[in-house]
Design a protein around this motif. Structure first.
Motif, short mmCIF file in Angstrom:
data_model
loop_
_atom_site.label_atom_id
_atom_site.label_comp_id
_atom_site.label_asym_id
_atom_site.label_seq_id
_atom_site.Cartn_x
_atom_site.Cartn_y
_atom_site.Cartn_z
N ASP A 173 -25.48 8.20 -16.91
CA ASP A 173 -26.01 9.58 -17.03
C ASP A 173 -24.75 9.94 -17.94
O ASP A 173 -23.34 10.24 -17.87
CB ASP A 173 -27.20 9.84 -16.76
CG ASP A 173 -26.70 11.09 -15.23
OD1 ASP A 173 -25.11 11.65 -15.55
OD2 ASP A 173 -26.91 11.20 -14.51
N SER A 213 -25.74 4.17 -21.92
CA SER A 213 -26.53 5.29 -20.96
C SER A 213 -28.44 5.08 -21.65
O SER A 213 -28.83 4.15 -21.53
CB SER A 213 -26.22 5.89 -22.63
OG SER A 213 -27.21 7.30 -22.31
N SER A 273 -26.92 5.70 -13.02
CA SER A 273 -28.05 5.74 -12.85
C SER A 273 -28.89 4.79 -12.50
O SER A 273 -30.16 3.97 -11.79
CB SER A 273 -29.32 5.86 -13.71
OG SER A 273 -28.97 6.92 -14.85
#
Length: 273
Positions: free
Chosen positions: A155, A128, A161
């Motif tokens: 994400d 994350s 990401s």
């Protein structure tokens, strides 16, 4: 029917047994399969026409059905379940498969055969963007593939990401925000892309591994160039040897035979002297 088909025939000649069984209605086939041991059922389902096999599998009692589903390979399950037009029946069968494997099967069934989604690896740990380096290291230690050299950052909405190199993750201070060491992704694969379109090395550039996304740009897995090549070899077989390779091997074999003939003769002459 059960008396007319010997179990030894199934074990020794499953193709012949499958041809005989395909002539019977689905219900009768399911009744017969229910009398067999799981290994023989699996052997037959590998050979029987996929549509007929899937329907017969659905009619088995839940206990035996679950054992068969656990024993069949993922490729066999994709072949069988991919023919089922009734989504409720297919979901019922998928519901008897362990959760991790069920997720992989659903993705492969959604993508279709001979697509990126059919080959991609979905069993991986992701990071994350809100994690610190220390938290990411703990996630890496729990990863199934501890030999991977990069980890993807996804994400809360499931979008990619970027990625982090494992070597950089291990070197960075523990309290560092991992967003400081994220690399942008410059190339993606779509899970619905046909495999024949990515078989050439030029498509991959300098990458050995590429992330896979679905039509909504949600991250779904990864595919390696090596896996792609192994699939191509499995489908088409190894490339035939070139004429020069054949000539070289023949020439090498000739000299080996000649050497085996000359060495004993030379030793014999030395012994006579």
């Amino acid at each position: 029917m059960s008396q007319g088909l010997d179990r030894r025939l199934i074990a020794d000649h499953p193709e012949i047994a499958a041809e005989i069984l395909e002539a019977y209605p689905t219900v009768e086939l399911a009744d017969y399969l229910a009398q067999l041991d799981v290994p023989l059922i699996v052997l037959l389902l590998k050979k029987i026409h996929a549509t007929l096999g899937a329907e017969a599998l659905y009619l088995l009692v839940p206990e035996k059905q679950k054992l068969v589903l656990e024993t069949l390979s993922t490729d066999d399950l994709v072949r069988l379940l991919g023919t089922m037009s009734d989504s409720e029946k297919r979901s019922a069968l998928l519901g008897r498969i362990p959760r991790r494997r069920e997720r992989k099967l659903r993705l492969r069934l959604r993508a279709g055969r001979d697509t990126v989604g059919d080959l991609m690896d979905v069993d991986m740990q992701t990071l994350s963007p809100a994690m610190t380096v220390r938290q990411a290291r703990w996630r890496l230690m729990r990863s199934r593939n501890i030999q991977q050299n990069q980890m993807y950052v996804v994400d809360d909405q499931g979008h990619l990401s970027g990625y982090i190199m494992v070597i950089e993750l291990l070197r960075a201070p523990g309290k560092t925000d991992i967003r400081k060491i994220i690399h942008p992704v410059d190339q993606l694969l779509s899970m619905n892309t046909r495999l024949e379109t990515i078989q050439h090395r030029d498509y991959w550039g300098n990458h050995e591994l590429l992330p896979v996304v679905d039509r909504n740009d949600m991250f779904r897995g990864q595919l390696s160039w090596l896996t792609c090549q192994q699939h191509q070899t499995k489908v088409s077989g190894p490339e035939p040897a070139s004429l020069m390779d054949v000539v070289y091997e023949s020439f090498e074999l000739y000299w080996r035979v000649l050497a085996n003939l000359l060495v004993p003769a030379r030793q014999h002459k030395e012994e006579e002297k």
